[in-house]
Design a protein around this motif. Structure first.
Motif, short mmCIF file in Angstrom:
data_model
loop_
_atom_site.label_atom_id
_atom_site.label_comp_id
_atom_site.label_asym_id
_atom_site.label_seq_id
_atom_site.Cartn_x
_atom_site.Cartn_y
_atom_site.Cartn_z
N ASN A 428 1.00 -1.14 0.05
CA ASN A 428 -0.08 0.02 0.07
C ASN A 428 0.91 1.24 0.05
OD1 ASN A 428 -2.90 -1.38 1.04
ND2 ASN A 428 -1.21 -2.15 2.17
N PRO A 429 1.45 1.65 -1.20
CA PRO A 429 2.48 2.52 -1.29
C PRO A 429 2.04 4.13 -0.62
CG PRO A 429 2.23 1.78 -3.36
CD PRO A 429 1.03 0.93 -2.43
N GLU A 430 0.61 4.29 -0.52
CA GLU A 430 0.30 5.41 0.53
C GLU A 430 0.41 5.45 2.01
OE1 GLU A 430 -3.42 2.68 0.04
OE2 GLU A 430 -1.58 3.12 -1.11
N TYR A 431 0.81 4.20 2.51
CA TYR A 431 0.95 4.04 3.83
C TYR A 431 2.45 4.44 3.98
CZ TYR A 431 -3.00 1.18 4.11
OH TYR A 431 -4.30 0.51 4.34
N LYS A 432 3.28 4.67 3.20
CA LYS A 432 4.70 5.24 3.36
C LYS A 432 4.56 6.78 3.71
CE LYS A 432 6.90 2.22 -0.02
NZ LYS A 432 7.86 2.19 -1.16
N SER A 433 3.60 7.28 3.69
CA SER A 433 3.67 8.71 4.26
C SER A 433 3.99 9.03 5.60
CB SER A 433 2.17 9.28 3.86
OG SER A 433 1.15 8.58 4.72
N THR A 434 4.72 10.19 5.79
CA THR A 434 5.27 10.50 7.16
C THR A 434 3.91 11.22 7.89
OG1 THR A 434 7.54 10.60 6.41
CG2 THR A 434 6.79 11.71 8.70
N VAL A 435 3.71 10.47 9.15
CA VAL A 435 2.67 11.12 9.96
C VAL A 435 3.21 11.88 11.19
CG1 VAL A 435 1.03 10.57 11.59
CG2 VAL A 435 1.12 9.19 9.81
N ARG A 437 6.92 13.69 11.79
CA ARG A 437 8.24 14.05 11.45
C ARG A 437 9.34 13.99 12.27
NH1 ARG A 437 8.24 15.79 6.21
NH2 ARG A 437 6.23 16.46 5.27
N CYS A 438 8.99 14.24 13.64
CA CYS A 438 9.87 14.23 14.69
C CYS A 438 10.42 12.73 14.84
CB CYS A 438 9.07 14.73 16.18
SG CYS A 438 8.27 16.35 15.85
N GLU A 439 9.51 11.66 14.85
CA GLU A 439 9.86 10.53 14.93
C GLU A 439 10.01 9.66 14.01
OE1 GLU A 439 10.87 9.24 18.08
OE2 GLU A 439 10.36 11.34 19.00
N SER A 440 9.81 10.00 12.64
CA SER A 440 9.96 9.35 11.49
C SER A 440 9.19 8.43 11.42
CB SER A 440 11.32 8.68 11.24
OG SER A 440 12.23 9.83 11.12
N LEU A 441 7.72 8.58 11.81
CA LEU A 441 6.60 7.71 12.09
C LEU A 441 5.83 7.58 10.68
CD1 LEU A 441 4.99 5.67 13.71
CD2 LEU A 441 3.89 7.76 14.73
N THR A 442 5.70 6.58 10.28
CA THR A 442 5.00 6.24 9.14
C THR A 442 3.58 5.60 9.48
OG1 THR A 442 5.70 4.04 8.54
CG2 THR A 442 7.02 5.75 7.82
N GLU A 443 2.66 5.88 8.32
CA GLU A 443 1.19 5.47 8.27
C GLU A 443 1.25 4.10 8.65
OE1 GLU A 443 -2.71 5.60 5.75
OE2 GLU A 443 -1.30 7.03 5.25
N ALA A 444 2.25 3.21 7.87
CA ALA A 444 2.21 1.72 7.88
C ALA A 444 2.56 1.20 9.29
CB ALA A 444 3.49 1.43 7.02
N GLU A 445 3.37 2.07 10.06
CA GLU A 445 3.59 1.66 11.43
C GLU A 445 2.53 1.86 12.44
OE1 GLU A 445 7.18 2.09 14.98
OE2 GLU A 445 7.11 3.28 13.07
N ILE A 446 1.79 2.82 12.04
CA ILE A 446 0.47 3.17 12.91
C ILE A 446 -0.51 2.03 12.71
CG2 ILE A 446 -1.31 4.76 13.23
CD1 ILE A 446 0.52 7.04 12.72
N ARG A 447 -0.77 1.70 11.36
CA ARG A 447 -1.70 0.87 11.06
C ARG A 447 -1.28 -0.62 11.79
NH1 ARG A 447 -5.90 2.16 7.66
NH2 ARG A 447 -5.44 4.35 6.71
N TYR A 448 0.17 -0.93 11.48
CA TYR A 448 0.39 -2.32 12.17
C TYR A 448 0.28 -2.22 13.55
CZ TYR A 448 3.81 -6.00 13.55
OH TYR A 448 4.36 -6.99 13.98
#
Length: 546
Positions: A428-435, A437-448
């Motif tokens: 899901n390439p859209e999940y690569k988006s950064t949520v 920036r302070c912690e380099s946290l991506t949408e994929a990690e949040i969903r996981y």
């Protein structure tokens, strides 16, 4: 016929989650109950240092036990354990005598866990390593210690317990203990999300509630006092020093400055409290005590930007007429059948993060003995989730076309499970988006995290993936995270806004005491964003309890 567990574990901190893991690994039918979220109490309110420390040299058994546990943690939780160099600044003659006398005694313990020996440095040598040290210190000592992410430690123990068959529930509050005569039969609980009340039965209730042990025991008709001690911390927006710094505080105790991920933690106070542990807050005096103490060793510390404070309560053994510095941080395992004539009930008193695993082992040993079960402990051998195999961050970054820095940050939280998150982003390439920036946290990690780690709100995500723990303190990332959370959990607009306001209120508790100077203006901007863009000044009734 009502379902009965072998063990009901109360408390989702390190000792409770560790006990649930050990019980489940030995084949006991186990349920873990936490009234808020895993690691949201005492375990999550520490600085993450895992060592016995020079402070406990008068307890050789304690220091040896801590040393042994650090070695175990380096093996079973290697992806969340990290090493920090520490410079101890010796600021006066009294300090010089105390620090140098402990050098030889403590060095043997550092060697056992693969750390550096203690080395004495001149002022000039120390300032070459850490230029922000004061040129007025007399001498310095260098060593390194191991640290751990306490939030991740609690969640991966809970996950391991679940993987071995345990039922794991957060936001489930014990509101009563079911006792018939001299036998504890179970607990009555309330689901804090739905309001549902139910009874859960078990052969044993293991009270691992930390500072709230006394409250749970009172429900069982048992008087169990503890010595409660408050520790406050100050958090800065970046790494204000290149190394950790320890110095003697104004009252003769120790103060420390620990670089921690993208921030720095200054701690700690040690004030005895006599009220409800739920009511503790960091005070203005706590902040001034810590900054003034560290200012002697690091003069520029007062100019650094403070973004937050937090505090926790230590559940110490009920020993009085001695100072906190002389009080043990060891633990006692209480068999209430032996002490109080109440069967089916065991508890902890005292303890600290680094020895959580051996605490859990001892409690599980006792429960197995009483149940007539022979099963050896394996928690010191079997890796926790994320440490099952080695990590190759550069290989993963190349394979999944993700920035190396982002992959590295994910790996500090999820270890060998990182490819699962990267695969999710690849599909899901859209999940690569950064949520964040302070912690380099991506949408994929949040969903996981929402799908696999019992997370249901923004505060849970803060503890799982450090959402909102950077310089902006969630001013910007929370809106993105809320959108993802609403999609994953099928939340209503009212639920989304309620969580956003609740999260902002929790962030405010940690910020209000430190506002001064330019920080007041910064917070005014934050408040304007909440009110003008999110319209939260007109939605505050959503945050109130029903």
């Amino acid at each position: 016929m009502k379902e009965e567990y072998d063990v009901i574990v109360i408390g989702g901190g390190s000792s409770g989650a560790g006990t649930a893991r050990d019980c489940a690994m030995r084949g006991l039918k186990t349920i873990l109950l936490e009234r808020n979220d895993f690691g949201s109490g005492t375990s999550g309110a520490c600085a993450g240092m895992i060592s016995g420390g020079v402070k406990y040299l008068n307890e050789p058994e304690m220091v040896a036990m801590c040393t042994k546990e650090v070695v175990y943690l380096q093996n079973i939780a290697k992806h969340i354990v990290f090493r920090l160099p520490i410079i101890t600044a010796i600021v006066n003659e009294i300090d010089l005598k105390a620090r140098t006398s402990s050098k030889t005694d403590y060095s043997k313990y550092t060697a056992e866990r693969g750390a550096s020996p203690i080395m004495l440095l001149s002022t000039e040598e120390a300032r070459k390593i850490e230029p922000k040290l004061s040129d007025k210190i007399l001498l310095a000592a260098y060593l390194d210690e191991m640290f751990i992410d306490p939030f991740r430690l609690c969640i991966i123990n809970a996950l391991s317990a679940k993987n071995h068959g345990a039922d794991v529930r957060n936001y489930t509050e014990v509101i009563d203990v079911i006792r018939e005569g001299n036998q504890v039969k179970g607990v009555k609980v309330k689901d804090k999300k739905t309001g549902k009340v139910e009874e859960i039965y078990g052969k044993f209730v293991a009270n691992c509630a930390g500072p709230w042990v006394s409250r749970i025991s009172k429900m069982a008709g048992i008087d169990q006092p503890l010595r409660l001690n408050k520790g406050s911390h100050v958090v800065f927006d970046r790494r204000v020093t290149g190394t950790a710094v320890v110095c003697r505080a104004l009252d003769g105790r120790s103060a420390y400055l620990f670089p921690h991920f993208s921030s720095t933690i200054l701690g700690t106070t040690a004030w005895d409290i006599f009220g409800d542990p739920d009511d503790v807050e960091t005070s203005y005096d706590d902040v001034e005590y810590l900054i003034s103490s560290m200012e002697v060793a690091v003069p520029s510390i007062r100019d650094a930007r403070v973004v937050r404070t937090y505090c926790g309560v230590r559940p110490m053994l009920p020993e009085w007429w001695i100072s906190e510095d002389d009080a043990t941080r060891n633990f006692k395992l209480i068999d209430h059948e032996e002490r109080d004539g109440v069967k089916g009930y065991v508890s902890f008193e005292g303890g600290k993060l680094v020895i959580y695993r051996i605490m859990a082992e001892k409690m599980t040993d006792l429960i197995c003995q009483k149940l007539g079960i022979e099963a050896e402990c394996r928690t010191h051998i079997e890796p926790l989730p994320g440490s099952e195999s080695d990590m190759d961050i550069e290989l993963w970054a190349e394979e999944y076309t993700m920035p190396t820095h982002t992959v590295g940050r994910i790996a500090t939280r999820h270890g060998s499970n990182t490819p699962e998150i990267l695969k999710l982003a690849q599909e899901n390439p859209e999940y690569k988006s950064t949520v964040c920036r302070c912690e380099s946290l991506t949408e994929a990690e949040i969903r996981y995290s929402l799908r696999t780690e019992f997370a249901t709100n923004l505060s849970d995500l803060r503890r799982r993936v450090r959402l909102g723990m950077g310089p902006c303190q969630s001013t910007f990332c929370n809106y993105k995270a809320l959108t993802i959370m609403a999609d994953e959990l099928n939340l209503t607009p009212e639920q989304v806004h309620r969580d956003a306001i609740g999260f902002a209120q929790e962030r405010w508790k940690g910020k209000c005491v430190i506002l001064r100077g330019d920080q007041v203006s910064e917070e005014e901007i934050n408040q304007a964003i909440y009110a003008s863009i999110a319209n939260y000044d007109n939605l505050l009734d959503l945050w109130k309890e029903d």
